[in-house]
Enzyme design. Structure first.
Site, PDB file in Angstrom:
ATOM      1  N   ARG A   1      35.574   8.269  37.630  1.00 54.16           N
ATOM      2  CA  ARG A   1      35.574   9.483  38.541  1.00 54.16           C
ATOM      3  C   ARG A   1      36.921   9.732  38.735  1.00 54.16           C
ATOM      4  O   ARG A   1      37.917   8.693  38.865  1.00 54.16           O
ATOM      5  CB  ARG A   1      34.679   8.752  39.766  1.00 54.16           C
ATOM      6  CG  ARG A   1      35.404   7.643  40.425  1.00 54.16           C
ATOM      7  CD  ARG A   1      34.215   7.389  41.719  1.00 54.16           C
ATOM      8  NE  ARG A   1      34.649   6.469  42.484  1.00 54.16           N
ATOM      9  CZ  ARG A   1      34.151   6.135  43.545  1.00 54.16           C
ATOM     10  NH1 ARG A   1      33.258   7.125  44.126  1.00 54.16           N
ATOM     11  NH2 ARG A   1      34.454   5.191  44.387  1.00 54.16           N
TER      12      ARG A   1
ATOM     13  N   GLN B   1      37.682  -3.670  49.789  1.00 52.17           N
ATOM     14  CA  GLN B   1      38.537  -3.805  48.532  1.00 52.17           C
ATOM     15  C   GLN B   1      39.441  -4.895  48.592  1.00 52.17           C
ATOM     16  O   GLN B   1      40.021  -5.155  49.469  1.00 52.17           O
ATOM     17  CB  GLN B   1      39.349  -2.482  48.586  1.00 52.17           C
ATOM     18  CG  GLN B   1      38.781  -0.901  48.593  1.00 52.17           C
ATOM     19  CD  GLN B   1      38.440  -0.573  49.762  1.00 52.17           C
ATOM     20  OE1 GLN B   1      38.673  -1.436  51.033  1.00 52.17           O
ATOM     21  NE2 GLN B   1      38.608   0.836  50.157  1.00 52.17           N
TER      22      GLN B   1
ATOM     23  N   GLN C   1      35.129  -4.868  44.349  1.00 53.92           N
ATOM     24  CA  GLN C   1      35.635  -3.753  44.409  1.00 53.92           C
ATOM     25  C   GLN C   1      37.304  -3.648  44.344  1.00 53.92           C
ATOM     26  O   GLN C   1      37.777  -4.336  45.117  1.00 53.92           O
ATOM     27  CB  GLN C   1      35.531  -3.047  45.871  1.00 53.92           C
ATOM     28  CG  GLN C   1      35.732  -1.701  45.905  1.00 53.92           C
ATOM     29  CD  GLN C   1      35.381  -1.039  47.311  1.00 53.92           C
ATOM     30  OE1 GLN C   1      34.602  -1.997  48.135  1.00 53.92           O
ATOM     31  NE2 GLN C   1      35.664  -0.013  47.661  1.00 53.92           N
ATOM     32  N   ASP C   2      37.751  -2.628  43.519  1.00 59.04           N
ATOM     33  CA  ASP C   2      39.115  -2.469  43.118  1.00 59.04           C
ATOM     34  C   ASP C   2      39.730  -3.961  42.565  1.00 59.04           C
ATOM     35  O   ASP C   2      40.911  -4.263  43.113  1.00 59.04           O
ATOM     36  CB  ASP C   2      39.824  -2.292  44.572  1.00 59.04           C
ATOM     37  CG  ASP C   2      39.351  -0.872  44.927  1.00 59.04           C
ATOM     38  OD1 ASP C   2      38.727   0.036  44.278  1.00 59.04           O
ATOM     39  OD2 ASP C   2      39.962  -0.234  45.921  1.00 59.04           O
TER      40      ASP C   2
ATOM     41  N   ASP D   1      35.085   0.808  40.924  1.00 60.26           N
ATOM     42  CA  ASP D   1      36.446   1.472  40.707  1.00 60.26           C
ATOM     43  C   ASP D   1      37.285   0.158  40.312  1.00 60.26           C
ATOM     44  O   ASP D   1      38.360  -0.013  40.726  1.00 60.26           O
ATOM     45  CB  ASP D   1      36.932   2.210  41.653  1.00 60.26           C
ATOM     46  CG  ASP D   1      36.411   3.260  42.204  1.00 60.26           C
ATOM     47  OD1 ASP D   1      35.378   3.895  41.271  1.00 60.26           O
ATOM     48  OD2 ASP D   1      36.446   3.772  43.317  1.00 60.26           O
TER      49      ASP D   1
END
Length: 370
Positions: A287, A187, A209-210, A231
């Site tokens: 999600r 992340q 990621q992130d 995400d």
């Protein structure tokens, strides 16, 4: 207005019925009752909007005073400005600042970790529209602190804003750490925004990621570009994304959002209005990081990378009756509702109203022109 006690009883009823494995007809009736409450609650949004407008003079007196006393300081790497780095400029601002301080940043790539503490409100980072500056870093959650412990996602951010009333205009926020499928601790946050009443205009958020940790508070993103793989928009905040471009770089299957609304009374969620969803791989629109995750897309173009199901409960079926995932007047091949999960909502005009426009983030009380 429906009482809080009434609402809690309804939520408890839904939970008990599902846990007892009731018949589909009974379950449908409980969901219908909950939908009836939602519809009734939404009718009150006009009243709430008018109340918020009347609070402007009192609720944000400090903001009004800050905007009437502006200071500009400049940053340029070539030494022609007040400061050479963004951090140096921020360090020159006294704590408990009460004036709008505009940090005007010249074009260039600024390789520094920028932190704006809670004690430093009313800061604006501003760049040139035609050649915006880039603030870049490559920390990840697994990178080590000085004491040898992992940074964690929270501290991986290239730019972290804990202060309220923050504004960014024409800035590129970047975390260049790559993401490899299957690996942990990758992340890498480009920007974390934890202060409330923050606005971003014509900004870019680039990562894997992130990418964007939309942590908490009321936030407004206008005409921004957000890119990532997994995400890449996540957090607890209540935020409006207006005219934004969401670009997936995933190679397989991932999710655009992971909104963490942890209980039914928490007034948070992400609203995407007039946005564009495109890129590589296959994606879920969201999600459920939290049991009551709430995300709405309206008037948004969705390319064919959006999976037919549209949404994921993150493997926890009890969330199906608790999350609030809605779509309204969207277009493009990815907006076809035929294959959507049954617990996603096709919003009516009435249900969509609270999520469209700045009243969703109480913007009438604090948003200022860039």
């Amino acid at each position: 207005m429906v009482s809080k006690t009434h609402f809690q009883l309804i939520v408890l009823l839904v939970f008990l019925l599902s846990s007892l494995n009731i018949t589909s007809s009974s379950y449908a009736q409980s969901v219908a009752n909950f939908d009836k409450w939602v519809s009734c609650n939404m009718k009150k949004y006009d009243e709430r909007k008018n109340i918020l407008k009347s609070k402007w003079k009192v609720a944000d007196l400090k903001l009004r005073q800050a905007e009437s006393n502006k200071v500009i300081i400049t940053v340029s790497q070539d030494g022609s400005a007040d400061f050479k780095t963004i951090s140096e400029a921020l360090n020159s601002i006294p704590p408990r600042n009460t004036m709008r301080v505009i940090v005007s940043i010249s074009p260039g790539v600024y390789r520094e970790k920028v932190m704006i503490p809670r004690t430093m409100p009313f800061i604006t980072l501003s760049g040139e529209a035609g050649n915006p500056p880039t603030i870049t870093g490559n920390d990840t959650a697994s990178a080590s602190k000085r004491n040898g412990t992992p940074l964690g996602t929270f501290h991986s951010a290239t730019v972290a804003v804990d202060a309220s009333y923050f504004v960014a205009i024409n800035i590129k926020f970047e975390n260049s750490a790559p993401h490899e499928i299957g690996r942990r601790g990758e992340q890498g946050v480009a920007l974390r925004i934890s202060g409330t009443k923050a606005a971003f205009y014509n900004c870019s958020f680039n990562g894997a990621q992130d990418t964007l940790y939309d942590h908490k508070g009321l936030h407004f993103f206008h005409n921004c570009s957000i890119q990532g793989s997994v995400d890449f928009i996540f957090g607890y905040a209540r935020s409006l994304y207006q005219n934004c471009y969401l670009n997936s770089t995933t190679k397989k299957v991932a999710s655009i959002t992971a909104q963490k609304r942890t209980n039914s009374s928490l007034d948070s969620g992400f609203s995407f209005q007039n946005c564009t969803v495109t890129g590589s791989g296959k994606v879920y629109l969201g999600r459920a990081w939290g049991d009551y995750s709430r995300v709405v897309f309206s008037y948004t173009y969705m390319d064919n990378l959006v999976l037919p199901k549209g949404w994921s409960d993150w493997g926890d079926q009890k969330r199906d009756s608790r999350v609030y995932y809605g779509e309204y007047m969207c277009s493009g091949p990815g907006a076809n509702m035929a294959g959507r999960v049954p617990w996603a909502r096709v919003l009516t005009d009435e249900e969509a109203k609270p999520f469209i426009g700045t009243q969703f983030i109480e913007g009438d009380t604090w948003l200022i022109s860039p």
